[in-house]
Design a protein around this motif. Structure first.
Motif, mmCIF file in Angstrom:
data_model
loop_
_atom_site.group_PDB
_atom_site.id
_atom_site.type_symbol
_atom_site.label_atom_id
_atom_site.label_comp_id
_atom_site.label_asym_id
_atom_site.label_seq_id
_atom_site.Cartn_x
_atom_site.Cartn_y
_atom_site.Cartn_z
ATOM 1 N N PHE A 1 1.982 -46.032 -51.282
ATOM 2 C CA PHE A 1 0.837 -45.248 -50.826
ATOM 3 C C PHE A 1 0.558 -44.017 -51.690
ATOM 4 C CE2 PHE A 1 1.882 -47.729 -47.120
ATOM 5 C CZ PHE A 1 0.642 -48.015 -46.560
ATOM 6 N N GLY A 2 1.381 -43.796 -52.704
ATOM 7 C CA GLY A 2 1.135 -42.675 -53.598
ATOM 8 C C GLY A 2 1.497 -41.319 -53.038
ATOM 9 N N GLY A 3 2.259 -41.273 -51.929
ATOM 10 C CA GLY A 3 2.647 -39.984 -51.379
ATOM 11 C C GLY A 3 3.007 -40.083 -49.910
ATOM 12 N N TRP A 4 3.198 -38.918 -49.301
ATOM 13 C CA TRP A 4 3.629 -38.844 -47.909
ATOM 14 C C TRP A 4 2.511 -38.267 -47.043
ATOM 15 C CZ3 TRP A 4 6.367 -37.951 -52.233
ATOM 16 C CH2 TRP A 4 7.603 -38.610 -52.383
ATOM 17 N N GLY A 5 2.583 -38.557 -45.738
ATOM 18 C CA GLY A 5 1.593 -38.040 -44.803
ATOM 19 C C GLY A 5 0.653 -39.134 -44.348
ATOM 20 N N TYR A 6 -0.579 -38.743 -43.982
ATOM 21 C CA TYR A 6 -1.587 -39.743 -43.623
ATOM 22 C C TYR A 6 -2.190 -40.278 -44.901
ATOM 23 C CZ TYR A 6 -5.691 -42.027 -41.721
ATOM 24 O OH TYR A 6 -6.648 -42.956 -41.411
ATOM 25 N N ARG A 7 -2.042 -41.573 -45.139
ATOM 26 C CA ARG A 7 -2.438 -42.162 -46.415
ATOM 27 C C ARG A 7 -3.432 -43.296 -46.202
ATOM 28 N NH1 ARG A 7 -0.937 -38.466 -49.761
ATOM 29 N NH2 ARG A 7 -1.231 -39.974 -51.443
ATOM 30 N N ILE A 8 -4.312 -43.467 -47.178
ATOM 31 C CA ILE A 8 -5.284 -44.557 -47.177
ATOM 32 C C ILE A 8 -5.288 -45.183 -48.562
ATOM 33 C CG2 ILE A 8 -7.713 -45.205 -46.909
ATOM 34 C CD1 ILE A 8 -8.089 -42.821 -45.094
ATOM 35 N N ARG A 9 -5.204 -46.487 -48.610
ATOM 36 C CA ARG A 9 -5.368 -47.234 -49.854
ATOM 37 C C ARG A 9 -6.108 -48.517 -49.528
ATOM 38 N NH1 ARG A 9 -2.101 -51.656 -50.168
ATOM 39 N NH2 ARG A 9 -0.073 -51.666 -49.102
ATOM 40 N N PRO A 10 -6.625 -49.219 -50.521
ATOM 41 C CA PRO A 10 -7.348 -50.452 -50.230
ATOM 42 C C PRO A 10 -6.520 -51.434 -49.414
ATOM 43 C CG PRO A 10 -7.696 -49.822 -52.509
ATOM 44 C CD PRO A 10 -6.673 -48.887 -51.959
ATOM 45 N N GLY A 11 -7.028 -51.802 -48.253
ATOM 46 C CA GLY A 11 -6.361 -52.783 -47.412
ATOM 47 C C GLY A 11 -5.344 -52.226 -46.445
ATOM 48 N N ALA A 12 -5.086 -50.930 -46.482
ATOM 49 C CA ALA A 12 -4.062 -50.375 -45.599
ATOM 50 C C ALA A 12 -4.264 -48.879 -45.412
ATOM 51 C CB ALA A 12 -2.667 -50.646 -46.144
ATOM 52 N N SER A 13 -3.785 -48.395 -44.281
ATOM 53 C CA SER A 13 -3.747 -46.966 -44.005
ATOM 54 C C SER A 13 -2.550 -46.719 -43.101
ATOM 55 C CB SER A 13 -5.039 -46.492 -43.322
ATOM 56 O OG SER A 13 -5.184 -47.118 -42.043
ATOM 57 N N GLY A 14 -2.221 -45.475 -42.871
ATOM 58 C CA GLY A 14 -1.117 -45.210 -41.969
ATOM 59 C C GLY A 14 -0.508 -43.844 -42.167
ATOM 60 N N ILE A 15 0.569 -43.617 -41.444
ATOM 61 C CA ILE A 15 1.308 -42.368 -41.497
ATOM 62 C C ILE A 15 2.694 -42.685 -42.017
ATOM 63 C CG2 ILE A 15 2.238 -40.461 -40.143
ATOM 64 C CD1 ILE A 15 -0.173 -40.755 -38.306
ATOM 65 N N VAL A 16 2.951 -42.289 -43.248
ATOM 66 C CA VAL A 16 4.222 -42.601 -43.905
ATOM 67 C C VAL A 16 4.923 -41.284 -44.213
ATOM 68 C CG1 VAL A 16 3.662 -44.870 -44.811
ATOM 69 C CG2 VAL A 16 2.893 -42.882 -46.045
ATOM 70 N N LEU A 17 5.982 -41.004 -43.483
ATOM 71 C CA LEU A 17 6.689 -39.736 -43.615
ATOM 72 C C LEU A 17 8.031 -39.869 -44.326
ATOM 73 C CD1 LEU A 17 6.016 -38.222 -40.067
ATOM 74 C CD2 LEU A 17 4.760 -37.820 -42.188
ATOM 75 N N ARG A 18 8.496 -41.095 -44.501
ATOM 76 C CA ARG A 18 9.788 -41.294 -45.149
ATOM 77 C C ARG A 18 9.886 -42.726 -45.645
ATOM 78 N NH1 ARG A 18 12.217 -44.721 -41.996
ATOM 79 N NH2 ARG A 18 12.226 -44.607 -39.721
ATOM 80 N N THR A 19 10.897 -42.990 -46.444
ATOM 81 C CA THR A 19 11.187 -44.347 -46.908
ATOM 82 C C THR A 19 12.025 -45.072 -45.858
ATOM 83 O OG1 THR A 19 11.170 -43.640 -49.216
ATOM 84 C CG2 THR A 19 12.307 -45.701 -48.722
ATOM 85 N N GLY A 20 11.723 -46.336 -45.626
ATOM 86 C CA GLY A 20 12.519 -47.108 -44.689
ATOM 87 C C GLY A 20 11.695 -48.005 -43.807
ATOM 88 N N ASP A 21 12.261 -48.363 -42.662
ATOM 89 C CA ASP A 21 11.625 -49.301 -41.738
ATOM 90 C C ASP A 21 10.281 -48.757 -41.254
ATOM 91 O OD1 ASP A 21 11.452 -51.646 -40.316
ATOM 92 O OD2 ASP A 21 12.568 -50.900 -38.595
ATOM 93 N N ALA A 22 9.329 -49.657 -41.107
ATOM 94 C CA ALA A 22 7.987 -49.247 -40.688
ATOM 95 C C ALA A 22 7.389 -50.280 -39.755
ATOM 96 C CB ALA A 22 7.074 -49.054 -41.899
ATOM 97 N N LEU A 23 6.619 -49.796 -38.804
ATOM 98 C CA LEU A 23 5.815 -50.641 -37.931
ATOM 99 C C LEU A 23 4.528 -50.969 -38.674
ATOM 100 C CD1 LEU A 23 5.043 -51.887 -35.171
ATOM 101 C CD2 LEU A 23 4.268 -49.596 -34.481
#
Length: 329
Positions: A269-291
């Motif tokens: 996603f190119g970084g941390w926080g609320y992120r948007i990229r083609p085909g996906a968005s979300g809240i990514v605060l750390r590396t690891g398991d994700a819903l």
């Protein structure tokens, strides 16, 4: 960069990033060697806003720093482009930025060398604003060309599909359940503290007006310590750990299927926080398991959180029951 169309996308993007740094380093070294006898021992190496010299260093240290910056640009941005090969959108941006920065840096270093040639007093060195304009113009032109050379990546080249046999929790017809976990970030608060510290230093040494942007940026970053993720009949809800607002909700009716997988914030996603990229968005605060929720539109919504498999199984069960119930009632 001949015949770049026949190279794989990742190779083209690496060339777009690294080639300008290497060519600029060669150009700087060549210019320095050709002008060495005409350069003063103490060179003007920094030009202030008015176009007049306000920083000085020896020939050797100036050359070492200039070459170090250019080689460092190639290593840093080249490494990022390789690391982000599974996330083609941000990868393309990083590749272009790395190449453009090298063009800008190389142009300005050579301009400074030429400005120092044949001067008796380095304090008399000036650099016309036109040189800076030309440097930024050359960087912009290269960025546009690099963007075209990088090319687009077709969807599916670097995609991750959720499992088709995603687990479902066993729920009775009238039974309900709620899953909730907190997730946090170490990068954002640490970055915020560093920015705040830099703002305090700038405020004390230069003035609080100059420090205001750093203080305004650093404070919210330092406070972004975590979020609470909830999965229930309302879908996915994400809110700050210590507040109920602002909150983000993905309604259950928008979720086609839920799953979980490991996520790397910067690589994907190119970084941390609320992120948007083609085909996906979300809240990514750390590396690891994700819903990971696949939406009815085909796009993904991602939240990094522990025990994401349980949340996904609950959402799948609730979504199935929602679809089986007429009018969602």
């Amino acid at each position: 960069m001949p015949r770049t169309r026949h190279l794989p996308v990742n190779a083209r993007r690496s060339l777009v990033t690294v080639t300008p740094s290497l060519l600029a380093a060669a150009g700087v070294l060549s210019a320095f060697l050709s002008l060495r006898d005409r350069l003063p021992g103490r060179m003007a190496t920094h030009i202030g806003p008015g176009g007049e010299a306000d920083g000085f260093s020896g020939q050797g240290s100036f050359l070492a720093v200039a070459l170090g910056v250019l080689i460092g640009d190639a290593v840093l941005f080249g490494g990022l482009v390789h690391w982000m090969r599974t996330n083609p959108g941000p990868q393309r941006v990083i590749a272009v930025i790395g190449g453009a920065v090298a063009v800008l840096t190389g142009w300005l270093v050579v301009a400074v060398l030429l400005a120092n040639a044949d001067v008796d007093d380095p304090e008399s060195v000036t650099l016309p604003g036109l040189q800076a304009a030309l440097a930024f113009g050359a960087a912009a032109v290269y960025a546009a060309l690099g963007w075209l050379i990088c090319g687009r990546v077709e969807e599916g080249e670097a995609s991750s599909e959720p499992p088709a046999d995603a687990a479902r929790l066993s729920l009775g017809a009238s039974e309900t359940a709620v899953w909730s976990r907190t997730t946090g970030s170490r990068v954002l608060p640490a970055t915020g503290v560093l920015v705040l510290a830099a703002g305090l230093v700038v405020g004390i040494t230069t003035g609080w007006l100059s420090a205001l942007p750093m203080l305004v940026t650093g404070a919210p970053l330092a406070l972004l310590t975590g979020a609470r993720v909830t999965a229930d009949r309302r879908g996915i809800t994400v809110a700050p750990t210590f507040a109920s607002w602002p909150r983000l909700n993905i309604p259950l009716e928008r979720i086609a299927e839920a799953g979980n997988r490991p996520v790397s914030p910067f690589r994907e996603f190119g970084g941390w926080g609320y992120r948007i990229r083609p085909g996906a968005s979300g809240i990514v605060l750390r590396t690891g398991d994700a819903l990971v929720a696949t939406l009815a539109t085909g796009k993904e919504f991602v939240v990094t959180v522990d025990d994401a498999a349980t949340a996904a199984a609950l959402l799948n069960a609730l979504a199935d029951r929602e679809r089986r119930t007429p009018a969602g009632g």
